[in-house]
Design a protein around this motif. Sequence first.
Motif, PDB file in Angstrom:
ATOM      1  N   PRO A  58       0.837  -1.200   0.000  1.00 35.10           N
ATOM      2  CA  PRO A  58       0.000   0.000   0.000  1.00 35.10           C
ATOM      3  C   PRO A  58       0.870   1.246   0.000  1.00 35.10           C
ATOM      4  CG  PRO A  58      -0.035  -1.060   2.140  1.00 35.10           C
ATOM      5  CD  PRO A  58       0.676  -1.991   1.216  1.00 35.10           C
ATOM      6  N   LEU A 118       2.301   4.606   0.991  1.00 30.82           N
ATOM      7  CA  LEU A 118       2.338   5.449   2.186  1.00 30.82           C
ATOM      8  C   LEU A 118       3.619   6.276   2.174  1.00 30.82           C
ATOM      9  CD1 LEU A 118       1.381   2.848   4.921  1.00 30.82           C
ATOM     10  CD2 LEU A 118       0.015   4.815   4.261  1.00 30.82           C
ATOM     11  N   LEU A 129       5.049   0.810 -14.806  1.00 32.66           N
ATOM     12  CA  LEU A 129       6.256   0.019 -14.546  1.00 32.66           C
ATOM     13  C   LEU A 129       7.459   0.653 -15.241  1.00 32.66           C
ATOM     14  CD1 LEU A 129       4.958  -3.635 -14.831  1.00 32.66           C
ATOM     15  CD2 LEU A 129       5.620  -2.397 -12.768  1.00 32.66           C
ATOM     16  N   LEU A 142       8.524   3.662 -13.368  1.00 28.59           N
ATOM     17  CA  LEU A 142       9.196   3.347 -12.108  1.00 28.59           C
ATOM     18  C   LEU A 142      10.603   2.787 -12.306  1.00 28.59           C
ATOM     19  CD1 LEU A 142       6.164   1.825 -10.226  1.00 28.59           C
ATOM     20  CD2 LEU A 142       7.451   3.830  -9.505  1.00 28.59           C
ATOM     21  N   GLN A 154      11.691   7.038  -0.877  1.00 25.43           N
ATOM     22  CA  GLN A 154      11.130   6.879   0.465  1.00 25.43           C
ATOM     23  C   GLN A 154       9.717   6.285   0.432  1.00 25.43           C
ATOM     24  OE1 GLN A 154       8.556   8.525   2.206  1.00 25.43           O
ATOM     25  NE2 GLN A 154       7.964  10.053   0.685  1.00 25.43           N
ATOM     26  N   ARG A 155       8.917   6.699  -0.523  1.00 24.90           N
ATOM     27  CA  ARG A 155       7.531   6.219  -0.544  1.00 24.90           C
ATOM     28  C   ARG A 155       7.487   4.711  -0.802  1.00 24.90           C
ATOM     29  NH1 ARG A 155       4.518   9.617  -4.281  1.00 24.90           N
ATOM     30  NH2 ARG A 155       4.332  10.969  -2.487  1.00 24.90           N
ATOM     31  N   LEU A 156       8.202   4.278  -1.815  1.00 23.88           N
ATOM     32  CA  LEU A 156       8.183   2.853  -2.152  1.00 23.88           C
ATOM     33  C   LEU A 156       8.729   2.015  -0.995  1.00 23.88           C
ATOM     34  CD1 LEU A 156       7.829   0.607  -4.342  1.00 23.88           C
ATOM     35  CD2 LEU A 156      10.223   0.949  -4.855  1.00 23.88           C
ATOM     36  N   PHE A 200       9.200   2.871   2.220  1.00 27.40           N
ATOM     37  CA  PHE A 200       8.415   2.962   3.455  1.00 27.40           C
ATOM     38  C   PHE A 200       7.151   2.105   3.326  1.00 27.40           C
ATOM     39  CE2 PHE A 200       5.121   5.052   6.060  1.00 27.40           C
ATOM     40  CZ  PHE A 200       5.675   4.802   7.298  1.00 27.40           C
ATOM     41  N   SER A 201       6.538   2.129   2.156  1.00 31.33           N
ATOM     42  CA  SER A 201       5.342   1.299   1.931  1.00 31.33           C
ATOM     43  C   SER A 201       5.680  -0.178   2.121  1.00 31.33           C
ATOM     44  CB  SER A 201       4.801   1.521   0.520  1.00 31.33           C
ATOM     45  OG  SER A 201       4.499   2.876   0.320  1.00 31.33           O
ATOM     46  N   PHE A 211      -5.313  -1.519   0.788  1.00 28.22           N
ATOM     47  CA  PHE A 211      -4.787  -0.563  -0.179  1.00 28.22           C
ATOM     48  C   PHE A 211      -5.128   0.844   0.270  1.00 28.22           C
ATOM     49  CE2 PHE A 211      -4.976  -4.451  -2.496  1.00 28.22           C
ATOM     50  CZ  PHE A 211      -3.687  -4.496  -2.962  1.00 28.22           C
ATOM     51  N   ILE A 212      -4.101   1.562   0.629  1.00 28.90           N
ATOM     52  CA  ILE A 212      -4.296   2.895   1.177  1.00 28.90           C
ATOM     53  C   ILE A 212      -3.637   3.890   0.238  1.00 28.90           C
ATOM     54  CG2 ILE A 212      -3.862   4.365   3.172  1.00 28.90           C
ATOM     55  CD1 ILE A 212      -3.300   1.636   4.659  1.00 28.90           C
ATOM     56  N   SER A 256      -2.109   7.462  -0.132  1.00 25.74           N
ATOM     57  CA  SER A 256      -1.617   8.476   0.791  1.00 25.74           C
ATOM     58  C   SER A 256      -2.169   9.848   0.460  1.00 25.74           C
ATOM     59  CB  SER A 256      -0.093   8.519   0.727  1.00 25.74           C
ATOM     60  OG  SER A 256       0.292   8.889  -0.556  1.00 25.74           O
ATOM     61  N   ASN A 257      -2.034  10.770   1.404  1.00 26.56           N
ATOM     62  CA  ASN A 257      -2.457  12.142   1.164  1.00 26.56           C
ATOM     63  C   ASN A 257      -1.359  12.843   0.386  1.00 26.56           C
ATOM     64  OD1 ASN A 257      -4.799  11.840   2.638  1.00 26.56           O
ATOM     65  ND2 ASN A 257      -3.661  12.131   4.539  1.00 26.56           N
ATOM     66  N   GLU A 258      -1.471  12.814  -0.906  1.00 27.94           N
ATOM     67  CA  GLU A 258      -0.420  13.384  -1.737  1.00 27.94           C
ATOM     68  C   GLU A 258      -0.616  14.887  -1.886  1.00 27.94           C
ATOM     69  OE1 GLU A 258       1.874  11.494  -2.834  1.00 27.94           O
ATOM     70  OE2 GLU A 258       1.059   9.487  -2.708  1.00 27.94           O
ATOM     71  N   ALA A 264       0.246   7.451  -7.694  1.00 33.47           N
ATOM     72  CA  ALA A 264      -0.052   6.565  -6.570  1.00 33.47           C
ATOM     73  C   ALA A 264      -1.413   5.915  -6.751  1.00 33.47           C
ATOM     74  CB  ALA A 264      -0.007   7.349  -5.266  1.00 33.47           C
ATOM     75  N   ARG A 294      -1.222   3.433  -9.484  1.00 36.02           N
ATOM     76  CA  ARG A 294      -0.479   2.254  -9.031  1.00 36.02           C
ATOM     77  C   ARG A 294      -1.380   1.376  -8.176  1.00 36.02           C
ATOM     78  NH1 ARG A 294       4.552   2.849  -5.169  1.00 36.02           N
ATOM     79  NH2 ARG A 294       3.610   1.345  -3.805  1.00 36.02           N
ATOM     80  N   VAL A 300      -2.376  -2.330  -9.069  1.00 33.49           N
ATOM     81  CA  VAL A 300      -2.092  -3.448  -8.172  1.00 33.49           C
ATOM     82  C   VAL A 300      -3.360  -4.243  -7.901  1.00 33.49           C
ATOM     83  CG1 VAL A 300      -1.548  -3.938  -5.772  1.00 33.49           C
ATOM     84  CG2 VAL A 300      -0.091  -2.424  -7.088  1.00 33.49           C
TER      85      VAL A 300
END
Lengths: 284, 203
Positions: free
Chosen positions: A60, A62, B8, B11, B41-43, B45-46, B121-122, B124-126, B135, B138, B142
Motif C-alpha cells: 500500500p 504510504l 512500470l 518506475l 522513500q515512498r516505495l 516505506f510502503s 490498499f491505502i 496516501s495524502n499526496e 499513486a 499504481r 495493483v
Amino acid sequence: MSSQILNDRFEELCAAYVLGVAEKAEIEELKKELESRDPDKLARLSEMHRTAQHLPLFAPTLDASDQVLPKVLESIKSIKREKQPIPISSTSDSKKSGSEASAPSTQTPSWLRAAAVLLMVSTLILAYLATNLNQEVDTLETVVENQRLELMNLQQRVEVAERYLDVISGRNSYFVGMDGLDPSPGGFGRIFFNPETQAALLQINGLPVNPSDKDYQLWVIRDGVPISAGIFSVADPDSSQYFELPRFVDSDLAQVDAVAVTLEPEGGMPQPTGDMFLLGTPSS
Amino acid sequence: MFIILAILKKLTANTEREAQLISKISKEDEAALSELYQLYQRLLFSLCYSILKNKEDAEEVLQEVFIQVWEKAPYYNRDKGTPYAWLTTMTRNRCIDRIRSKAYKKSQITDHDDNDVILPFIVSNEHDPFSATLAQERTSMVQKVLNLIPDEQRDVLTFAYFEGYSQSEISDKTGIPLGTVKSRMRQGLLKLQQLLEGREDSI
C-alpha cells in the motif's frame, strides 16, 4: 519422472529462491540444476527474479514522516568511511628549501621522474590488489548472505520446535495413539492435545510417501460421524513428521470415538473414501 | 494494460540517474543521498509498513536502510542489479530480520490474524498532483493485477514475501500440505509474470 514434473519442480525451486524462502537443500538442488548452464533454465530463473522484483509495488502506498531524512543525515555525519582521499602535496610550493628551491623550473629533475615511475608502478600494484580485494569482498558477502539464510532457517526451526513443545509439555497435555492398518502395518501416529491452549499436534511415522495427486486426511470420529481435521503429505517415510492442527475440530479429544487417517484425492474429501492407514481410540 | 506497462516503465526508467546518485553517495555527497531518499522513500516505506505493520518500526528501518546505503554505496555493483533491486532487497531483508528477532516479537502486543493476508490498499495524502495520480494509478493497477491472481496463490505469495514465512511455516500455519504450498507459490509467480508481461488480455 516425466519432463513436465521435472519442469514444475525446477520452477518451484526458482519461485522459492527468488522469494527468499528457499531452504538450504533447495538452494543446493537449484545450484545442481543450473550447473549445466542450460540457457532456458537460466532465462526462466532470471524471468522469475524479475517478476519477484515487482512485488514491492504491491505494498500500500504510504509516505514516511518528514523527520526521517533529517535523522538519516544526522546519523551519517558520525560515520567516517575507512577510505580517505590521499593528500597530494603541491610541487609549485615557493617555500621549498635548499637544492629543491634552486632547481631549474624548465627541466624535470631525474629523482622526480624516478618517483613518478615508482608511483605509477605502485598505483598499478594497488589497483591489482584492490581488484582482488573487491572479489574477496564479493565472495565474503555471498558467504554472509548464505549464512544469514541458514540462520533464518534455524530460527524458524527453533520457533516451530518451541510451538511443538508448548503442545506436548502442558500440565494436562495427553495424546491419542494410532496404529498402522493393512496398507501400512508398520506405521503409527499420535495426536498430542493441550486442553488449556486447545492446541493440537499430529505426529506421523512410517506412512508411505503419498502420490502427488493424493493427500492423507485426518479424521476425528464422534458419535459415529467422521469430521475432517486436516490434510497432510508425507515426504519421508523413515522419520517422524509433525503437523500443527491450527483448526482442530474437537475441544475434548478424550471424548471422541476414534481418530483415523485415510488416503484421499488431493485437497481432501468431505467424507472418507480411501483406504484407512491409521486408526486409534482414546481408550486404547 | 497500457497503464500498467507505462507505470512500470516510469518506475524503472530512472536507473541511470539513480546509479549516478549512488556513485555520488559513494563520494560522500549528502545532496545525492537526499535526492535518492526523495525518489525512494515512498516505495521503501510502503514496503516496510506492509511487512512490519507499524509506522514507528517502518520509519526506523527506513532510516537504517539509508544509513546502510551511505555505508555500502562504494561497494554497489550495477552488474549485480539495478538500484531499485538493490534498495528493495536491502529493505525487505532488514524488515524480515526484524520480524524474526525475538525482541521484536515480544514488543508486539497483539498478533495479526494469520488468515488475513489481503493487503489493505491505502492511498496516501499526496500534495504533488502527479505523484497523487501515479499513486492512485499504481493502487488501481495493483488491485487489478492482484484480483486476477487466484486467492489461494495470492495468499501464499503474500505470506512468503510480506510476512517472511518459509514454505514449511505456511504449510504449518494454514494446514495446507507442503507440496500444495510449493505448487501454489510457483503458479502464483508464473501468473504474476504472465500478467506483467501483458499476456493477459482481460486486464
